[in-house]
Enzyme design. Sequence first.
Site, mmCIF file in Angstrom:
data_model
loop_
_atom_site.group_PDB
_atom_site.id
_atom_site.type_symbol
_atom_site.label_atom_id
_atom_site.label_comp_id
_atom_site.label_asym_id
_atom_site.label_seq_id
_atom_site.Cartn_x
_atom_site.Cartn_y
_atom_site.Cartn_z
ATOM 1 N NE ARG A 36 -1.875 -1.822 3.292
ATOM 2 C CZ ARG A 36 -2.246 -2.433 4.420
ATOM 3 N NH1 ARG A 36 -3.515 -2.491 4.740
ATOM 4 N NH2 ARG A 36 -1.361 -2.951 5.226
ATOM 5 N NE ARG A 45 -6.186 -4.173 -0.689
ATOM 6 C CZ ARG A 45 -7.409 -3.946 -0.227
ATOM 7 N NH1 ARG A 45 -8.405 -3.811 -1.058
ATOM 8 N NH2 ARG A 45 -7.624 -3.861 1.066
#
Length: 355
Positions: A36, A45
């Site tokens: 992330r 994602r």
Amino acid sequence: MIESVSSASSQKELLNVLNGRAVSRRPLWFMRQAGRYLKEYKQVREQAGSFLKLCYTPELAAEVTIQPLRRFDLDAAILFSDILVIPQALGSTLDFVENEGPVLQTVRSKDDVSKLDDNRIAEILGPIIETVKLVKPQLKPHESFIGFCGAPWTVATYMIEGGTSSDRALAKKAAFSGEAWFDQLIDILVETSIEYLAMQVAGGVEVLQIFDSWASDLPDIFRGKYCFKPISRIISGLRDKGITVPIIGFARGLGSGQEEFVDRVDVSAVGVESNLSLAWIRDNLIGKTVVQGNLDPVLLDCGGPGLAINIEHILQHLPKDRHIFNLGHGIRQTTDVEHVSQMIDIVREYDNKSG
Ligand code: CP3
């Protein structure tokens, strides 16, 4: 026999160091290098809809596996997946809840263990092997491909606790009180991990890492039974199948117990946590094995002069022929990508200067 590398020097410096050969530059890669902190990861994602869908969609998982190698000068790709796909393949429900982490069906009795079904491993984990096959041809000649699984103790903690837990007390109680079902659970995880890692190697990974993230939970007398032995059993199971790829053991938090780990577990390298002293590592581990680590991920997150000083401290203590530069744990979500580039530049420049 499945031969991972020839005995001749390879363009892949990670394989060179793991096979005891001299390197012309220090290999480096980072735990959680796909994740992330990368905006391109967040995009894919989102497209996948959930973390698990991302893991089980080979085209997307292959894309995020490669992303960090496009951005940074790395020596390895690590397969994008998770250690908790094994409980899921055994039939436990698994979900990743936003801002909370994994939530699993709990295993807390003989009855719960008896419900685990190891007949569908190959089928359920099939898409992950598809990811391996998609990634392999995209790697450059100097990039190695790392596969992984969680160690039985760590995976068992998640299964017993039903997710991340602050103290792993339920899992520790099951282990320390000698519950027969706990030993059975460890046996199942050993066997399943052998099968899963063998599938990854058949698909094309060239190195394996076994993550025992909660090894530090085990007091001295339980370390043999629940950390060293299960990992050793996985390694011998793979060797019995003729699999020769190098294996990195990462038993996080053992401290001075890392020396016993390398004495008792036949790994090609040991991953070490950030709070282990560099002088101690140099004096006690480097003579026995290759060491991977151990920059503190928070230092990388901070950046600045503290980052440079700490990187150089590591480089000064550990020779490039015996070291894989990495963090002591995974990259934090809040890390600035510029800090990652700076870190890599510092490592490359240091080794250029010192030859
Ligand atoms: O880049 C890589 O390192 C490869 C992929 C990888 C992931 N997890 C992706 C992931 C690897 C090797 C892991 C290992 C893993 N997973 C471990 C062992 C290493 C460690 O961190 O100690 C453990 C304990 C897990 C279990 C796990 N997965 C937890 C506790 C969490 C939630 C915490 C968090 O960071 O969100 C995950 C989720 C996870 N695994 C993410 C990623 C990129 C974040 C999920 C997301 O994108 O929302």
